[in-house]
Design an enzyme around this catalytic site. Structure first.
Site, PDB file in Angstrom:
ATOM      1  N   TYR A 140       0.814  -1.222   0.000  1.00 11.76           N
ATOM      2  CA  TYR A 140       0.000   0.000   0.000  1.00 11.76           C
ATOM      3  C   TYR A 140       0.845   1.268   0.000  1.00 11.76           C
ATOM      4  CZ  TYR A 140      -4.178  -2.789   0.999  1.00 11.76           C
ATOM      5  OH  TYR A 140      -5.210  -3.676   0.937  1.00 11.76           O
ATOM      6  N   LYS A 190       3.933 -15.444   1.930  1.00 14.85           N
ATOM      7  CA  LYS A 190       3.961 -16.108   0.624  1.00 14.85           C
ATOM      8  C   LYS A 190       5.441 -16.354   0.306  1.00 14.85           C
ATOM      9  CE  LYS A 190       1.960 -17.448  -3.237  1.00 14.85           C
ATOM     10  NZ  LYS A 190       1.329 -18.770  -3.306  1.00 14.85           N
ATOM     11  N   ASP A 222      -2.264 -18.358   0.514  1.00 15.95           N
ATOM     12  CA  ASP A 222      -3.335 -19.003  -0.265  1.00 15.95           C
ATOM     13  C   ASP A 222      -3.932 -20.174   0.519  1.00 15.95           C
ATOM     14  OD1 ASP A 222      -0.748 -19.902  -0.634  1.00 15.95           O
ATOM     15  OD2 ASP A 222      -0.906 -20.216  -2.790  1.00 15.95           O
ATOM     16  N   ASP A 246      -5.536  -7.504   5.065  1.00  9.90           N
ATOM     17  CA  ASP A 246      -6.749  -6.812   4.626  1.00  9.90           C
ATOM     18  C   ASP A 246      -7.718  -7.826   4.013  1.00  9.90           C
ATOM     19  OD1 ASP A 246      -8.475  -4.794   4.036  1.00  9.90           O
ATOM     20  OD2 ASP A 246      -7.306  -3.908   2.423  1.00  9.90           O
ATOM     21  N   ASP A 250     -11.529  -9.634   5.651  1.00 16.57           N
ATOM     22  CA  ASP A 250     -12.856  -9.591   5.003  1.00 16.57           C
ATOM     23  C   ASP A 250     -13.388 -11.014   4.880  1.00 16.57           C
ATOM     24  OD1 ASP A 250     -12.740  -6.808   4.615  1.00 16.57           O
ATOM     25  OD2 ASP A 250     -13.670  -6.954   2.638  1.00 16.57           O
TER      26      ASP A 250
END
Ligand SMILES: NC(=O)c1ccc[n+]([C@@H]2O[C@H](COP(=O)([O-])OP(=O)(O)OC[C@H]3O[C@@H](n4cnc5c(N)ncnc54)[C@H](O)[C@@H]3O)[C@@H](O)[C@H]2O)c1
Length: 365
Positions: A140, A190, A222, A246, A250
């Protein structure tokens, strides 16, 4: 006197923050303490008024407050603005300016809401997860971040960049929270593909030597996304970099039945250690939900639970925080539902949910 900067923002941000103001009013009544509220503009509304999603007067307000309550920003009206002027820059800049590097996102599942989750009831038994998201670095914020309008074809770049110090401080916070609560820690990365993740994993392994009593494992993001909904019970504390955190939160909101249920605290200190002069920000994990803005049906619980977190982390008022959380739970157990957490077709408005929680706080206090 404690000053709270209240930044409603756009869309349902303003609607849900109104319900938090009711909660603050109830807290003042039961505690006898006063909290001065100073409202400011942020996001798309601030851009419309001042040409800036984080105008200087709002930043001044934040600099003088003890804590910030934040609704949400953004909406299609502002989607084509230059990146620096987009509403989302309002919140990104506050996080960076206050160095709010740790975003705590508890995922609690109220018993009586288990039936509202699309997941099988038995998968949700004993699930309680704290997701800790790194908040001031990574994809970000990394540079370069731009679009190249080349004559042959367009291209764009974002940069995932992490310094050792940035990784160390978020992991240390996660280890300390896990240690003091005797919880298992899962570090999500990752590392099979990304250099930043390989550094992240190395630092996690080095730090884990200092926390021999914390059971720490690594999981690729993942896989973590899949495990979160097939076997959520295995997780206690999850720590991850900015973007992964983030997205995973959700997804985790589905466990608690709706995105509207989850709160967050953005802090720059280790809970339990001194937070003197540290300003923190509290916001629900959802966005401005333009699809339901103005309809009076948004779920204010994520915002109200964020307010409970503010009392715990900024004011060390654990009892008040518990009264707010217990009030939410009681109202939910009594059967009150906003539209997002029921299939029955019978639901209450944002404001009715806020009123019920307000009344319950007065009863419990
Ligand atoms: N911190 C922030 O301010 C923040 C965070 C995320 C997204 N955003 C912005 O919000 C805007 C909309 O983004 P989006 O639609 O992808 O995500 P969103 O979180 O706003 O909404 C996703 C879905 O969840 C529903 N929802 C969200 N909160 C709810 C609530 N409290 N009660 C009931 N339903 C709720 C919405 O109606 C929508 O269907 C975008 O401009 C985005 O950039 C802002």
């Amino acid at each position: 006197m404690s000053y709270i900067a209240v930044l409603p923002g756009d869309g349902i941000g303003a609607e849900v923050i109104n319900e938090s103001l009711k909660v603050l009013n109830a807290v003042e009544q039961i505690s006898g303490k006063k909290y001065e509220i100073r409202k400011g503009d942020v996001g798309g509304g601030a851009y419309d008024k001042y040409g800036d999603p984080l105008p200087s007067q709002t930043m001044e307000l934040i600099e003088n407050c003890n804590s910030v309550l934040f609704g949400a920003v953004g909406g299609p009206k502002w989607d084509n603005l230059d990146p620096e002027l987009r509403p989302e820059m309002g919140i990104l800049k506050i996080r960076k300016k206050l160095d709010l590097y740790a975003n705590l996102r508890p995922v609690k599942i109220f018993d009586s809401l288990k039936e509202s989750s699309p997941l099988k009831y038995q998968l949700l038994e004993d699930v309680e997860i704290l997701i800790i998201r790194e908040l001031t670095s990574g994809l970000y914020f990394g540079e370069p971040k731009t679009t190249y309008n080349d004559s042959s074809e367009r291209s764009a770049v974002d940069t995932m960049f992490y310094k050792e110090s940035e990784i160390t401080r978020i992991l240390e916070l996660a280890f300390k929270i896990s240690q003091s609560n005797k919880l298992k820690l899962t570090s999500v990365d990752k590392a099979n593909v990304l250099e930043t993740s390989r550094l992240w994993r190395k630092i996690a392994d080095e730090l884990s030597v200092n926390y021999p009593d914390v059971q720490c494992n690594h999981m690729l993001v993942d896989n973590a996304a899949m495990q979160l909904i097939t076997n959520p019970k295995q997780f206690n504390v999850i720590v991850s970099e900015n973007t992964f955190g983030d997205i995973l939160t959700d997804e985790a909101s589905v466990l608690s039945s709706s995105l509207g249920m989850l709160p967050s605290a953005s802090i720059s200190f280790i809970p339990g250690e001194s937070n003197l002069n540290k300003k923190s920000l509290y916001e629900p994990i959802h966005g401005s939900a333009p699809d339901i803005a103005g309809l009076g049906i948004a779920n204010p619980i994520g915002m109200i639970l964020s307010t409970a977190m503010m009392f715990e982390y900024s004011y060390n008022e654990k009892e008040i925080s518990k009264i707010i959380t217990d009030s939410v739970e009681k109202v939910i157990n009594d059967g009150l539902r906003t539209k997002d957490i029921t299939d029955s077709g019978k639901f209450c408005s944002t404001s009715e949910m806020g009123d019920a929680i307000y009344n319950q706080i007065l009863l419990l206090g």
